[in-house]
Design a protein around this motif. Structure first.
Motif, short mmCIF file in Angstrom:
data_model
loop_
_atom_site.label_atom_id
_atom_site.label_comp_id
_atom_site.label_asym_id
_atom_site.label_seq_id
_atom_site.Cartn_x
_atom_site.Cartn_y
_atom_site.Cartn_z
N VAL A 59 -5.59 8.70 -3.21
CA VAL A 59 -4.54 7.76 -2.81
C VAL A 59 -3.86 8.23 -1.53
CG1 VAL A 59 -2.26 6.85 -3.43
CG2 VAL A 59 -4.11 6.82 -5.11
N ALA A 60 -3.54 9.52 -1.46
CA ALA A 60 -2.90 10.07 -0.25
C ALA A 60 -3.80 9.91 0.96
CB ALA A 60 -2.55 11.54 -0.48
N MET A 61 -5.10 10.12 0.78
CA MET A 61 -6.05 9.94 1.89
C MET A 61 -6.08 8.48 2.34
SD MET A 61 -9.13 12.35 0.42
CE MET A 61 -10.30 11.73 1.64
N GLY A 62 -5.99 7.55 1.39
CA GLY A 62 -5.98 6.13 1.74
C GLY A 62 -4.75 5.75 2.54
N ILE A 63 -3.60 6.31 2.17
CA ILE A 63 -2.36 6.02 2.90
C ILE A 63 -2.44 6.55 4.32
CG2 ILE A 63 0.11 6.56 2.99
CD1 ILE A 63 0.12 6.45 -0.06
N VAL A 64 -3.00 7.76 4.49
CA VAL A 64 -3.18 8.32 5.84
C VAL A 64 -4.11 7.43 6.66
CG1 VAL A 64 -4.12 10.27 7.14
CG2 VAL A 64 -2.71 10.68 5.12
N THR A 65 -5.14 6.88 6.03
CA THR A 65 -6.07 5.98 6.73
C THR A 65 -5.34 4.73 7.23
OG1 THR A 65 -7.89 6.74 5.32
CG2 THR A 65 -8.21 4.67 6.50
N LEU B 161 0.81 -1.22 0.00
CA LEU B 161 0.00 0.00 0.00
C LEU B 161 0.85 1.28 0.00
CD1 LEU B 161 -2.83 -0.99 2.51
CD2 LEU B 161 -2.88 -1.05 0.02
N LEU B 162 1.90 1.31 0.81
CA LEU B 162 2.67 2.55 0.95
C LEU B 162 3.37 3.01 -0.33
CD1 LEU B 162 4.22 2.10 4.52
CD2 LEU B 162 2.20 3.40 3.85
N PRO B 163 3.92 2.09 -1.17
CA PRO B 163 4.56 2.56 -2.41
C PRO B 163 3.61 3.26 -3.37
CG PRO B 163 5.34 0.36 -1.88
CD PRO B 163 4.21 0.65 -0.94
N GLN B 164 2.30 3.17 -3.15
CA GLN B 164 1.37 3.92 -4.00
C GLN B 164 1.53 5.42 -3.80
OE1 GLN B 164 0.02 1.88 -6.13
NE2 GLN B 164 0.81 0.17 -4.91
N ALA B 165 2.26 5.80 -2.75
CA ALA B 165 2.57 7.23 -2.55
C ALA B 165 3.40 7.78 -3.69
CB ALA B 165 3.31 7.42 -1.22
#
Length: 463
Positions: A165-171, A133-137
């Motif tokens: 995508v950024a909101m998903g990573i924060v979640t 998930l994190l590399p999607q940043a």
């Protein structure tokens, strides 16, 4: 006769197109399966090799050097065997290529080396789902850097997708910010001496088994059955947050490398390079920089490896890879060197080579949209695979993981396909408006032209 010849030619062309389409579908499915396995074993190889991330990184970097140069050297000297044009053997690697400045390759190797070593060390300390998930940043980071450096512009749907995508990573990272594991406190077995007895105690699941471990010399109980581990959980959360930041940080040199490759090798004055030639030289410089970066990386690892101990750590890593452990105390002893190290590492290395080959095949015979679709599907497949019970140390899905995955998938879909969907809907609407004064045959013709031109544009972009 001419009509029959034309019909035969059309039939042959249609059959060839069907075969190409079937081959592309097979390649796409292989891409999804192999890509997912590649992501999974990128993490699994770190389980037996936990204490040796530097060795793992150097080995992954070095592998491509002999493989690529086994192709580069003979092809540069003799050309491609069996491939001729105008009676002469085709030479995709010319003398001009061999004599060109290697400075661009060195810069690419430095950036790729920084990205790879950050990802390798983060993969040691993070659970599998976060590694996917994190590399999607990289999406919002690449947009920001490309706009700043190259003046790139993007569609509104891409900005919206990157924001989602950024909101998903924060979640996904939210539990680490709040120091909550998403569950209730529960008792567990904890060692009094974490350095020497951690691995003895952590596997026990009940109080009797936990308290049964007695030191033979002192007669003291080695483990305690307790729920007071808030400090330990806090340290774990802080560690996960730190390494999550490192994984996101690795997207910066990775993106800069892609931008530099486009600037150095693209454009009107760019030299067309054989992909194996490019990857071989970049891999060589990447390995050289990885040797230098191994010193500061070792000191930042957990536990730290001092520069004077680095050669021994690399040698112990090689021994673990060949089946012999060297560390038998602490929380991460070399218990799996003999059974899993060579197996997991070799599977990853082999699958990674196949994965890169499939990327080339899809871009050459298909389109970048097909690659995007395959990459998007890999995210949930790989993420959920780490929760399967037969995985080593399977992950437990929390509500924030599920919500974060859903949000990231939405963002990826909007970013990668939003503009095409809008164009298609707009084209269909325009076709419906024009169809009011025309017959069905005209409508069918307009729709056919729209689909065909879309495919042609995608293929041209890939090339």
């Amino acid at each position: 006769v001419e009509k029959k010849d034309v019909m035969s030619a059309n039939s042959a062309a249609a059959a060839s197109t069907d075969e190409d389409s079937q081959g592309l579908v097979v390649t796409f499915l292989l891409m999804v399966v192999v890509g997912s396995v590649n992501k999974i074993f990128f993490k699994l190889q770190t389980v037996p090799m936990y204490n040796y991330p530097n060795f793992l990184n150097l080995m992954n970097c070095f592998l491509f050097v002999p493989i690529c140069f086994a192709y580069i050297i003979p092809v540069a000297k003799y050309g491609l065997p069996g491939a001729t044009a105008n009676g002469e053997r085709i030479r995709p690697i010319t003398e001009e290529h061999m004599n060109m400045s290697k400075k661009p390759f060195a810069i690419m190797g430095l950036l790729d080396g920084c990205s790879m070593i950050l990802q390798t060390f983060a993969s040691i300390n993070l659970p599998g789902p976060l590694l996917i998930l994190l590399p999607q940043a990289a999406i919002p980071i690449s947009m920001a850097l490309s706009r700043k450096i190259m003046g790139e512009t993007y569609a509104v749907s891409q900005y919206i997708g990157a924001t989602i995508v950024a909101m998903g990573i924060v979640t996904v990272l939210m539990p680490m910010f709040t120091d909550s594991g998403g569950g209730v406190d529960q008792e567990r077995c904890v060692a009094y001496d974490m350095e020497d007895n951690c691995y003895i105690c952590e596997d026990e699941t009940n109080a009797n088994a936990c308290l049964s471990h007695i030191d033979e010399l002192s007669g003291q109980v080695m483990c305690q059955w307790t729920s007071d581990v808030s400090a330990e959980d806090g340290d774990a959360a802080n560690s996960s947050l730190f390494w999550s930041g490192i994984m996101i940080l690795s997207c910066i040199p990775m993106t800069l490398s892609s931008i530099y490759k486009e600037m150095a090798l693209g454009g009107e004055n760019g030299m067309e390079l054989d992909p194996v030639f490019l990857n071989g030289w970049v891999a060589l410089f990447q390995f050289m920089f990885a040797l230098v970066l191994a010193v500061p990386a070792g000191m930042a690892s957990e536990p730290p490896v001092e520069p004077k101990d680095l050669p021994q750590n690399l040698w112990d890593g090689f021994k673990c890879y060949t089946g012999t452990g060297s560390i038998f105390t602490g929380c991460h002893p070399d218990d799996h060197c003999s059974t899993e190290a060579a197996l997991f590492v070799n599977i990853y290395l082999g699958v990674n080579l196949i994965y890169n080959l499939l990327i080339v095949l899809i871009l050459k015979y298909g389109s970048s949209n097909i690659l995007y679709l395959a990459s998007t599907i890999m995210v949930p497949v790989g993420n959920l695979a780490f929760t399967l019970p037969f995985m080593p140390d399977p992950s437990v899905l929390r509500i924030t993981d599920i919500l974060g995955l859903a949000v990231i998938m939405l963002g990826l879909s909007v970013y990668r396909f939003g503009q095409d969907i809008v164009k298609k809907l707009s084209g269909n609407a325009a076709s419906d408006d024009r169809a009011g004064d025309n017959d069905d045959a005209t409508v069918a013709y307009v729709e056919f032209v729209d689909d065909d031109s879309s495919t042609t544009n995608n293929t041209s972009f890939a090339e």
